[in-house]
Design an enzyme around this catalytic site. Structure first.
Site, PDB file in Angstrom:
ATOM      1  CD  GLU A  56     -11.945   5.290   3.566  1.00 44.40           C
ATOM      2  OE1 GLU A  56     -11.739   4.626   4.709  1.00 44.40           O
ATOM      3  OE2 GLU A  56     -11.118   5.762   3.038  1.00 44.40           O
ATOM      4  CE  LYS A 103      -2.763   4.627   6.926  1.00 45.83           C
ATOM      5  NZ  LYS A 103      -4.203   4.556   7.201  1.00 45.83           N
ATOM      6  NE  ARG A 162      -2.645   1.080   3.611  1.00 45.92           N
ATOM      7  CZ  ARG A 162      -3.314   0.714   4.447  1.00 45.92           C
ATOM      8  NH1 ARG A 162      -4.519   0.244   4.713  1.00 45.92           N
ATOM      9  NH2 ARG A 162      -2.650   0.918   5.756  1.00 45.92           N
TER      10      ARG A 162
HETATM   11  C1  PLP Z   1      -5.279   3.671   7.378  1.00 42.31           C
HETATM   12  C2  PLP Z   1      -6.787   4.085   6.895  1.00 42.31           C
HETATM   13  C3  PLP Z   1      -7.807   2.983   6.899  1.00 42.31           C
HETATM   14  C4  PLP Z   1      -7.751   1.886   7.813  1.00 42.31           C
HETATM   15  O1  PLP Z   1      -6.621   0.823   7.351  1.00 42.31           O
HETATM   16  P1  PLP Z   1      -6.003  -0.227   7.837  1.00 42.31           P
HETATM   17  O2  PLP Z   1      -5.066  -1.050   7.037  1.00 42.31           O
HETATM   18  O3  PLP Z   1      -7.121  -1.144   8.297  1.00 42.31           O
HETATM   19  O4  PLP Z   1      -5.458   0.340   9.054  1.00 42.31           O
HETATM   20  C5  PLP Z   1      -9.087   3.236   6.663  1.00 42.31           C
HETATM   21  N1  PLP Z   1      -9.323   4.720   6.059  1.00 42.31           N
HETATM   22  C6  PLP Z   1      -8.456   5.581   5.875  1.00 42.31           C
HETATM   23  C7  PLP Z   1      -8.786   6.934   5.158  1.00 42.31           C
HETATM   24  C8  PLP Z   1      -6.986   5.271   6.191  1.00 42.31           C
HETATM   25  O5  PLP Z   1      -6.081   6.305   5.970  1.00 42.31           O
END
Ligand code: PLP
Length: 342
Positions: free
Chosen positions: A222, A186, A83
C-alpha cells in the site's frame, strides 16, 4: 435554496471544522438503540473503555458533493457500509445495519446542509462514520457496549495548486500490517503502525510512504493511507495482497478504466516492475488520485522518475477527471454510484 455559509472553501484544509450536529447510536444488551442527534463535539467515555486500551475501533471516510443542479450527491455509500461491516467482523464488533448506516449519514448531511461546499469550489463535505467499543473492562475481551457516530466536516480541495505529482518514499524497514493481520480492514491501529514511517517520509520531502508486502518484501503493497496503481501499455495495474485495505476509489477507477477501454489487472506487483511503469499513483477518497512524480527507495537510494515536467500522466489525469465528473454530477452517472440527498 437553503443557506450556505460564507467560508473560503477553496482554501479549507483536509482538517476538522466544527459543524452544528452529529448523530450517534449505542449498541447495548445485544441491540442497536435509537439514532440520537447531538450538538456536542464531546463524548463521555469510560477511562477503561476497550476501544482506548485494546483498539476495538473502526472508521470510514466518504464525501458528499454539491452539483451544478444544486443537488447534494453521495458517492457509493453502500460500499463504505459494507466495508465498515467487514471491519466490525474483523475485530469482533457488532455490524452497523445498512438501514441504520444510511439513516445516520443522511441525517448528518441534512442537519449540516449549510456546510456543504458550493459547486466548483473544489471542496466537499467529508463524512466520518466511527464505530468503537465503548464498554469498559481491564481483561482482554470484546466490549459489551458500542457506539456508532457520524460527524461531517467540510474539506478543501486536496491539491491547492492543482492536480500535481508528489514524491513517495519506498520503505523496506517498516510494515503497516501483516498478511493475516488487520491490513484489509479500516481500523485505527493500522494508522498508528504507519505513523513512524510516514514521519520519515515527510522528513525526506515525500508526501507519504509505499510499503512492501511484509512477508517477502518483494511486492508493492500500500501507499500509506491509499492504494497503489501503475499504468503501462494501456493497462491499469493494482496490487493484489491480503494486507491491502480495499479502496472504493481504486475499485471505481478500475471500472472507469475498463469503461474507457483500458485493460485492468489486479495482481502481485513485484518491486522490479516499478521501473517499467509509465505512470504511477496513489488513490483514495481524500485526493481521488495523487499522481506520483518520483519514488525514492529509502534503502538503495534508487529513484524511479515518472514525471519529468512536473505534470501528471495522461491516463491518470483522464481517470481522475472521469471519476470527479461522476461525483460532482458533471457527467451522467452511468454506473449507479450516486445517491441524491434531498
Ligand atoms: C481508507 C483507506 C484507503 C482508501 O480507501 P477509499 O475507499 O478509496 O477512500 C486506502 N488505504 C487505506 C489504508 C485506507 O485506510
Amino acid at each position: 435554496m437553503s443557506e450556505t455559509l460564507n467560508l473560503d472553501w477553496g482554501k479549507l484544509p483536509f482538517g476538522y471544522i466544527k459543524t452544528d450536529y452529529n448523530v450517534r447510536c449505542y449498541y447495548r444488551s445485544g441491540k442497536w438503540g435509537e439514532l440520537e442527534i447531538s450538538s456536542s463535539e464531546r463524548i463521555d467515555l469510560h477511562m477503561a473503555s476497550i476501544s482506548l486500551h485494546y483498539g476495538q475501533q473502526a472508521f470510514e471516510g466518504m464525501k458528499a458533493f454539491m452539483g451544478k443542479d444544486g443537488k447534494i450527491r453521495l458517492f457509493r455509500w453502500e460500499e463504505n457500509c459494507k466495508r465498515m461491516q467487514s471491519s466490525a467482523d474483523g475485530i469482533l464488533m457488532p455490524q452497523v445495519p445498512e438501514e441504520l448506516f444510511h439513516e445516520a449519514i443522511l441525517k448528518a448531511i441534512k442537519l449540516n446542509k449549510k456546510y456543504v461546499p458550493p459547486y466548483a469550489s473544489g471542496a466537499s463535505l467529508y463524512l466520518r462514520p466511527l464505530l468503537f467499543g465503548s464498554g469498559y473492562g481491564v481483561g482482554v475481551k470484546p466490549a459489551d457496549e458500542y457506539m456508532f457516530i457520524v460527524f461531517v466536516t467540510p474539506v478543501g480541495p486536496y491539491f491547492k495548486e492543482g492536480f500535481k505529482p508528489v514524491n513517495m518514499l519506498l520503505v523496506h524497514n517498516f510494515d503497516r500490517a501483516a498478511p493475516l493481520g488487520t491490513g484489509n480492514i479500516k481500523v485505527g491501529g493500522n494508522y498508528a503502525a504507519g505513523l513512524k514511517a510516514m514521519k520519515v517520509a515527510k522528513e525526506l520531502g515525500c508526501a507519504n510512504v509505499i510499503f512492501l508486502d511484509s512477508k517477502e518484501k518483494k511486492y508493492i503493497d500500500e501507499c500509506g493511507p491509499a492504494n497503489f496503481f501503475g499504468i503501462k501499455n494501456n493497462t491499469y495495474i493494482t496490487p493484489e495482497s491480503p494486507s491491502i485495505l480495499p479502496s472504493i476509489t481504486n475499485k471505481s477507477l478500475e471500472i472507469i478504466a475498463k469503461h474507457l477501454g483500458y485493460k485492468v489487472e489486479r495482481r502481485k506487483v513485484p518491486l522490479e516492475e516499478l521501473e517499467t511503469f509509465e505512470e504511477v499513483g496513489a488513490c483514495g477518497t481524500a485526493a481521488v488520485i495523487s499522481p506520483i512524480g518520483k519514488i525514492i527507495d529509502y534503502e538503495t537510494k534508487k529513484e524511479f522518475v515518472y514525471s519529468k515536467d512536473g505534470n501528471p500522466g495522461k491516463i491518470s489525469t483522464e481517470l481522475y477527471n472521469a471519476l470527479i465528473a461522476v461525483q460532482t454530477g458533471d457527467k451522467p452517472d452511468e454506473f449507479g454510484w450516486v445517491e441524491f440527498v434531498d
